[in-house]
Design a protein around this motif. Structure first.
Motif, PDB file in Angstrom:
ATOM      1  N   SER A  71     -45.262   4.542  21.608  1.00  0.00           N
ATOM      2  CA  SER A  71     -44.718   4.879  20.299  1.00  0.00           C
ATOM      3  C   SER A  71     -45.257   6.244  19.889  1.00  0.00           C
ATOM      4  N   SER A  72     -44.665   6.797  18.843  1.00  0.00           N
ATOM      5  CA  SER A  72     -45.035   8.152  18.450  1.00  0.00           C
ATOM      6  C   SER A  72     -45.102   8.283  16.943  1.00  0.00           C
ATOM      7  N   ASP A  73     -46.084   9.037  16.483  1.00  0.00           N
ATOM      8  CA  ASP A  73     -46.151   9.481  15.094  1.00  0.00           C
ATOM      9  C   ASP A  73     -45.956  10.990  15.139  1.00  0.00           C
ATOM     10  N   ASN A  74     -44.711  11.430  14.964  1.00  0.00           N
ATOM     11  CA  ASN A  74     -44.406  12.851  15.134  1.00  0.00           C
ATOM     12  C   ASN A  74     -45.129  13.719  14.101  1.00  0.00           C
ATOM     13  N   ALA A  75     -45.360  13.184  12.925  1.00  0.00           N
ATOM     14  CA  ALA A  75     -46.046  13.953  11.895  1.00  0.00           C
ATOM     15  C   ALA A  75     -47.481  14.283  12.308  1.00  0.00           C
ATOM     16  N   LYS A  76     -48.069  13.402  13.111  1.00  0.00           N
ATOM     17  CA  LYS A  76     -49.440  13.604  13.573  1.00  0.00           C
ATOM     18  C   LYS A  76     -49.497  14.181  14.988  1.00  0.00           C
ATOM     19  N   ASN A  77     -48.320  14.417  15.584  1.00  0.00           N
ATOM     20  CA  ASN A  77     -48.269  14.888  16.978  1.00  0.00           C
ATOM     21  C   ASN A  77     -49.100  13.996  17.889  1.00  0.00           C
ATOM     22  N   THR A  78     -48.960  12.706  17.661  1.00  0.00           N
ATOM     23  CA  THR A  78     -49.748  11.731  18.414  1.00  0.00           C
ATOM     24  C   THR A  78     -48.826  10.673  19.015  1.00  0.00           C
ATOM     25  N   VAL A  79     -49.068  10.354  20.257  1.00  0.00           N
ATOM     26  CA  VAL A  79     -48.336   9.304  20.953  1.00  0.00           C
ATOM     27  C   VAL A  79     -49.326   8.207  21.313  1.00  0.00           C
ATOM     28  N   TYR A  80     -48.883   6.976  21.132  1.00  0.00           N
ATOM     29  CA  TYR A  80     -49.741   5.817  21.373  1.00  0.00           C
ATOM     30  C   TYR A  80     -49.220   5.004  22.557  1.00  0.00           C
ATOM     31  N   LEU A  81     -50.119   4.313  23.196  1.00  0.00           N
ATOM     32  CA  LEU A  81     -49.747   3.360  24.238  1.00  0.00           C
ATOM     33  C   LEU A  81     -50.457   2.055  23.935  1.00  0.00           C
ATOM     34  N   ARG A  82     -49.686   1.096  23.485  1.00  0.00           N
ATOM     35  CA  ARG A  82     -50.235  -0.224  23.198  1.00  0.00           C
ATOM     36  C   ARG A  82     -50.186  -1.033  24.487  1.00  0.00           C
ATOM     37  N   MET A  83     -51.319  -1.548  24.895  1.00  0.00           N
ATOM     38  CA  MET A  83     -51.413  -2.272  26.163  1.00  0.00           C
ATOM     39  C   MET A  83     -51.839  -3.706  25.871  1.00  0.00           C
ATOM     40  N   ASN A  84     -50.938  -4.626  26.134  1.00  0.00           N
ATOM     41  CA  ASN A  84     -51.204  -6.053  25.938  1.00  0.00           C
ATOM     42  C   ASN A  84     -51.306  -6.769  27.277  1.00  0.00           C
ATOM     43  N   SER A  85     -51.853  -7.974  27.238  1.00  0.00           N
ATOM     44  CA  SER A  85     -51.950  -8.811  28.444  1.00  0.00           C
ATOM     45  C   SER A  85     -52.539  -8.027  29.612  1.00  0.00           C
ATOM     46  N   LEU A  86     -53.641  -7.352  29.360  1.00  0.00           N
ATOM     47  CA  LEU A  86     -54.229  -6.489  30.382  1.00  0.00           C
ATOM     48  C   LEU A  86     -54.725  -7.303  31.566  1.00  0.00           C
ATOM     49  N   LYS A  87     -54.579  -6.704  32.728  1.00  0.00           N
ATOM     50  CA  LYS A  87     -54.985  -7.328  33.979  1.00  0.00           C
ATOM     51  C   LYS A  87     -56.091  -6.491  34.628  1.00  0.00           C
ATOM     52  N   VAL A  88     -56.836  -7.110  35.514  1.00  0.00           N
ATOM     53  CA  VAL A  88     -57.896  -6.388  36.221  1.00  0.00           C
ATOM     54  C   VAL A  88     -57.327  -5.168  36.938  1.00  0.00           C
ATOM     55  N   GLU A  89     -56.127  -5.308  37.456  1.00  0.00           N
ATOM     56  CA  GLU A  89     -55.511  -4.201  38.195  1.00  0.00           C
ATOM     57  C   GLU A  89     -55.039  -3.059  37.299  1.00  0.00           C
ATOM     58  N   ASP A  90     -55.157  -3.212  35.989  1.00  0.00           N
ATOM     59  CA  ASP A  90     -54.861  -2.114  35.075  1.00  0.00           C
ATOM     60  C   ASP A  90     -56.048  -1.171  34.933  1.00  0.00           C
ATOM     61  N   THR A  91     -57.190  -1.529  35.517  1.00  0.00           N
ATOM     62  CA  THR A  91     -58.374  -0.675  35.456  1.00  0.00           C
ATOM     63  C   THR A  91     -58.103   0.670  36.098  1.00  0.00           C
ATOM     64  N   ALA A  92     -58.334   1.738  35.338  1.00  0.00           N
ATOM     65  CA  ALA A  92     -58.040   3.092  35.810  1.00  0.00           C
ATOM     66  C   ALA A  92     -58.459   4.088  34.741  1.00  0.00           C
ATOM     67  N   VAL A  93     -58.425   5.355  35.101  1.00  0.00           N
ATOM     68  CA  VAL A  93     -58.507   6.420  34.108  1.00  0.00           C
ATOM     69  C   VAL A  93     -57.081   6.713  33.657  1.00  0.00           C
ATOM     70  N   TYR A  94     -56.875   6.708  32.361  1.00  0.00           N
ATOM     71  CA  TYR A  94     -55.552   6.932  31.785  1.00  0.00           C
ATOM     72  C   TYR A  94     -55.467   8.348  31.225  1.00  0.00           C
ATOM     73  N   TYR A  95     -54.406   9.027  31.592  1.00  0.00           N
ATOM     74  CA  TYR A  95     -54.177  10.400  31.165  1.00  0.00           C
ATOM     75  C   TYR A  95     -52.855  10.491  30.411  1.00  0.00           C
ATOM     76  N   CYS A  96     -52.802  11.369  29.414  1.00  0.00           N
ATOM     77  CA  CYS A  96     -51.501  11.719  28.861  1.00  0.00           C
ATOM     78  C   CYS A  96     -51.171  13.143  29.310  1.00  0.00           C
ATOM     79  N   ALA A  97     -49.895  13.435  29.306  1.00  0.00           N
ATOM     80  CA  ALA A  97     -49.426  14.719  29.801  1.00  0.00           C
ATOM     81  C   ALA A  97     -48.214  15.162  28.991  1.00  0.00           C
ATOM     82  N   LEU A  98     -47.985  16.466  28.975  1.00  0.00           N
ATOM     83  CA  LEU A  98     -46.874  17.040  28.208  1.00  0.00           C
ATOM     84  C   LEU A  98     -45.886  17.735  29.130  1.00  0.00           C
ATOM     85  N   ASP A  99     -44.617  17.405  28.934  1.00  0.00           N
ATOM     86  CA  ASP A  99     -43.518  18.028  29.669  1.00  0.00           C
ATOM     87  C   ASP A  99     -42.671  18.803  28.652  1.00  0.00           C
ATOM     88  N   PRO A 100     -42.585  20.114  28.763  1.00  0.00           N
ATOM     89  CA  PRO A 100     -41.818  20.907  27.799  1.00  0.00           C
ATOM     90  C   PRO A 100     -40.320  20.779  28.002  1.00  0.00           C
TER      91      PRO A 100
END
Length: 125
Positions: A71-100
């Motif tokens: 989801s996104s709050d454009n006024a804050k220039n912030t994007v969120y990632l809500r992660m539910n039902s997490l699994k052990v295999e979701d363990t990782a470093v999470y990065y966000c990236a911008l595509d112009p």
């Protein structure tokens, strides 16, 4: 200078939830896409979700579909990632990236010009 700052990572038990945030700054234009990627030890960085500010298009990798929500709050220039039902295999470093882009977003790493420093997500059993 484009800057992306992730936050919200941490340690959670399997089945739990976390919400990651990606705050973007320094990009002149309003139209761009934000993608979320993750990289587990010994594995390639994979795209898991994205959002296009221009079109509102979202996409998810099969591995996170129906569990993660972007989801996104454009006024804050912030994007969120809500992660539910997490699994052990979701363990990782999470990065966000911008595509112009002013088009729909992509899960392909090569489409993105800027990456944040990442935030660690660890899911315990």
């Amino acid at each position: 200078e484009v800057r992306l700052v992730e936050s919200g990572g941490g340690l959670v038990q399997a089945g739990g939830s976390l919400r990651l945030s990606c705050a973007a700054s320094g990009y002149t234009y309003d139209d761009y896409a934000i993608g979320w990627f993750r990289q587990a030890p010994g594995k390639a960085r994979e795209g898991i979700s994205c959002f296009s500010r221009a079109t509102g298009h979202t996409d998810y990798a099969d591995s996170v579909k129906d569990r993660f929500t972007i989801s996104s709050d454009n006024a804050k220039n912030t994007v969120y990632l809500r992660m539910n039902s997490l699994k052990v295999e979701d363990t990782a470093v999470y990065y966000c990236a911008l595509d112009p882009t002013y088009l729909d977003c992509s899960l392909l790493r090569t489409e993105y010009d800027y990456f944040g420093q990442g935030t660690q997500v660890t899911v315990s059993s």
